[in-house]
Design an enzyme around this catalytic site. Structure first.
Site, PDB file in Angstrom:
ATOM      1  N   GLY A   1     -40.823 -31.226 -24.682  1.00  0.00           N
ATOM      2  CA  GLY A   1     -40.193 -29.997 -24.236  1.00  0.00           C
ATOM      3  C   GLY A   1     -39.180 -30.172 -23.122  1.00  0.00           C
ATOM      4  O   GLY A   1     -38.338 -31.079 -23.148  1.00  0.00           O
TER       5      GLY A   1
ATOM      6  N   GLY B   1     -39.528 -31.107 -19.978  1.00  0.00           N
ATOM      7  CA  GLY B   1     -39.641 -32.340 -19.201  1.00  0.00           C
ATOM      8  C   GLY B   1     -38.959 -33.513 -19.868  1.00  0.00           C
ATOM      9  O   GLY B   1     -38.218 -34.270 -19.228  1.00  0.00           O
TER      10      GLY B   1
ATOM     11  N   SER C   1     -41.214 -19.484 -14.241  1.00  0.00           N
ATOM     12  CA  SER C   1     -41.044 -18.719 -15.471  1.00  0.00           C
ATOM     13  C   SER C   1     -40.576 -17.313 -15.137  1.00  0.00           C
ATOM     14  O   SER C   1     -40.844 -16.788 -14.048  1.00  0.00           O
ATOM     15  CB  SER C   1     -42.360 -18.643 -16.243  1.00  0.00           C
TER      16      SER C   1
ATOM     17  N   TYR D   1     -51.515 -17.253 -16.202  1.00  0.00           N
ATOM     18  CA  TYR D   1     -50.263 -18.029 -16.207  1.00  0.00           C
ATOM     19  C   TYR D   1     -49.265 -17.429 -15.218  1.00  0.00           C
ATOM     20  O   TYR D   1     -48.654 -18.150 -14.418  1.00  0.00           O
ATOM     21  CB  TYR D   1     -49.690 -18.032 -17.622  1.00  0.00           C
TER      22      TYR D   1
END
Length: 245
Positions: A14, A16, A134, A147
């Protein structure tokens, strides 16, 4: 950026991995971490000779200590870090278990907190830390309570760290991705149909007319790690293709 050394936690897939590939193309030395040897080796096969990988579980402080030892032994010092390792487990607030709560907070916040703390002696003056959070921090999504809390906590310490670590020449900034096409959705427990619906919705509603890709995020992380962002402190760059306008 040539010959600089950067650590990317959660660098095996992804966002990273995309950042690792991008930075290596800028002639940087890249260190990536992953939680198991197989995924680490698969990621390293996509990188070149300037990439190094270490198995490390960011939720365990002993593993972070070992990572610091390994990085110091090979590189002595590093020029920056992309704190990217994270998980997302979809669950409603009422159905969230203690194990999901602990796992999410241990990886997304506790692990990030202590990775930064323990790497301070290895960070050059000047150096840069980029935190991956996010859009959930400021836009509510159902089934993301823990999250969201973990990412909000991470953003919450950025301002404090910028004050405390400024004398060491360490600056901290944030990237805040929107829904991005990456393995995180599959790992969250979402069904393939739910993932397809999610990506379709954001592709159709985003002003850019498509879903955000990890390769969209990599140049922005590179900028924040580079000397070109020296004057920035506690800035948050929202990378969502305009979906939260």
């Amino acid at each position: 950026m040539k010959n600089k050394v950067f650590l990317i936690t959660g660098g095996t897939s992804g966002i990273g991995l995309a950042c690792a590939i991008y930075l290596e193309k800028q002639q940087c030395n890249v260190i990536i971490t992953g939680r198991n040897q197989k995924t680490l080796e698969t990621a390293l096969q996509q990188l070149g000779s300037n990439a190094t990988g270490f198995v490390s579980d960011t939720s365990k402080l002993t593993a972070i200590d070992q990572l610091v030892f390994n990085v110091k032994e090979k590189f002595q010092k590093i020029d920056g870090m992309f704190i990217n390792a994270g998980i997302f487990k979809a669950a409603s607030f009422e159905e969230t278990t203690e194990s999901v709560f602990d796992e999410t907070m241990n990886i997304n916040f506790k692990g990030a907190f202590f990775t930064i703390q323990k790497f301070i002696p290895l960070l050059r003056n000047p150096s840069s830390i980029v935190l991956n959070t996010s859009i959930v921090v400021f836009k509510a999504f159902a089934n993301t309570s823990v999250y969201t809390a973990s990412k909000a906590a991470l953003e919450g310490i950025a301002k404090v760290l910028n004050v405390e670590l400024a004398p060491k020449g360490i600056r901290i900034n944030v990237v805040s991705p929107g829904v991005t096409q990456s393995p995180i959705q599959k790992k969250s427990g979402m069904t393939d149909a739910a993932i397809d619906d999610l990506l379709k919705h954001f592709s159709e509603t985003a002003p850019i007319g498509r879903i955000v890709q990890p390769t969209d995020i990599a140049p922005i992380v590179s900028f924040l790690l580079s000397e070109h962002s020296w004057v920035l402190r506690n800035e948050k760059i929202i990378i969502d293709g305009g979906t939260t306008l």
